[in-house]
Design an enzyme around this catalytic site. Structure first.
Site, PDB file in Angstrom:
ATOM      1  CE1 TYR A 221     -16.922 -10.145  -6.264  1.00  9.55           C
ATOM      2  CE2 TYR A 221     -16.211 -12.020  -4.957  1.00  9.55           C
ATOM      3  CZ  TYR A 221     -15.911 -10.914  -5.720  1.00  9.55           C
ATOM      4  OH  TYR A 221     -14.590 -10.577  -5.943  1.00  9.55           O
ATOM      5  CE  LYS A 225     -15.313 -11.864  -8.966  1.00  7.85           C
ATOM      6  NZ  LYS A 225     -14.647 -11.039  -9.994  1.00  7.85           N
TER       7      LYS A 225
END
Length: 337
Positions: A221, A225
């Site tokens: 994740y 990002k």
């Protein structure tokens, strides 16, 4: 800059203008000397902070002084929101239609009819797998046929896993990169050409404070990002230097932990860590206000120093990561934000 000049002007007025001079006479000569010494040191520092803020705003606006808000007529605008059926995306849709903006929602999940009838009349749902270039193209053709070309694109869709590097499967790893990052190429390649032709548009991406930290249990994740930062910066550069379209706004939003399905399995550990948790409505409000203000730039919804963490000494960075290492400790399947 305005702040420092205001302080100087007020001090000068107190010294010279009646009846303000009465305030000046309340202090002794020694106190006046201390005040003037303080201002001698403080005003240049305040001036530099103000100048830095001004230059940053200028840079965010692609070195243009005019935000050109007059080009936007919200009841005539069309926004595309990916992942708009739930979570932050749904709140963004709700706030956009409150300004009379027509919204096309792209999602794999159905859009729940939770809005007022007059609001629902402004929302069109398109079931679309944004990881498929062909699916995005076909959906875009339908949107253009139904409403015309969008002037706002909000790449909000995101998924999250709670797995360590050794535990995550290749399928789940590929999926999170496809949804969180690679899909941005699909949507931008589809909708940006019309914006360039009209010299008008706004492309926004929903990132996360995780972009600034690689955290245990959510490395995939954090990587997606962080990749969004490079995408945002590169898109901004290409609009200026390849497509001669600096008028097109670009924004990237960095929310802190937010109450969505992405964090539903982290409730207990977030409470133990005493980490602040945002409501989706608050995140959406900041995002939509950035759109309405017709401003480019970063929107950080958390500690203001978050974007500067990479400039901290390594031991400080590692201390922060260590403090957050026990938040994502349970295995969980992916959830759409």
């Amino acid at each position: 800059m305005i702040r420092s000049l205001t302080i100087l002007a007020v001090y000068y007025a107190v010294r010279t203008v009646w009846p303000l001079r009465i305030l000046y006479l309340l202090f002794s000569e020694e106190q006046h000397a201390h005040i003037e010494t303080f201002l001698t040191w403080a005003l240049p520092i305040i001036f530099l902070f103000d100048l830095n803020a001004m230059l940053s705003r200028w840079a965010e606006n692609k070195w243009m002084w005019n935000h050109d808000k007059s080009a936007w007529h919200w009841r005539n605008e069309l926004a595309v929101v990916t992942g708009g059926s739930s979570g932050i995306g749904f709140s963004v849709v709700e706030k956009l239609v409150s300004y009379g903006i027509t919204v096309a929602v792209l999602d794999v999940e159905p859009f729940l009819n939770q809005l007022q009838p007059d609001q629902m009349s402004l929302v069109s749902f398109y079931q679309c797998d944004i990881t498929s270039r062909d699916a995005v193209h076909k959906t875009a053709e339908k949107i253009r046929s139904d409403h015309g070309s969008p002037s706002v694109l909000i790449n909000n869709a995101g998924i999250g896993n709670a797995n360590t590097i050794l535990e995550i499967t290749p399928e789940r790893l590929r999926s999170i990169f496809d949804v969180n990052l690679l899909s941005h190429w699909n949507t931008v390649q589809e909708f940006l050409p019309d914006m360039i032709a009209k010299k008008k548009g706004h492309i926004m991406s929903t990132a996360s404070l995780a972009a600034f930290l690689g955290l245990a249990g959510m490395v995939d994740y954090s990587c997606t990002k962080a990749g969004m930062i490079a995408f945002y910066e590169g898109l901004t550069q290409e609009l200026k230097h390849r497509y001669n379209a600096p008028q097109i706004k670009t924004s990237i939003v960095f929310p802190n932990w937010t109450k969505t399905r992405l964090t539903s399995h982290l409730t207990d550990s977030l409470k133990r860590s005493k980490a602040p948790i945002l409501d989706p409505e608050d995140v959406a409000e900041a995002m939509v206000q950035q759109i309405i203000a017709a401003k480019s730039g970063q929107v950080i919804l958390g500690p203001s120093l978050a974007a500067s963490i990479r400039a901290f000494p390594w031991w400080v960075q590692e201390f922060i990561r260590d403090r957050l290492a026990q938040i994502v400790i349970t295995n969980a399947t992916t959830a759409v934000s």
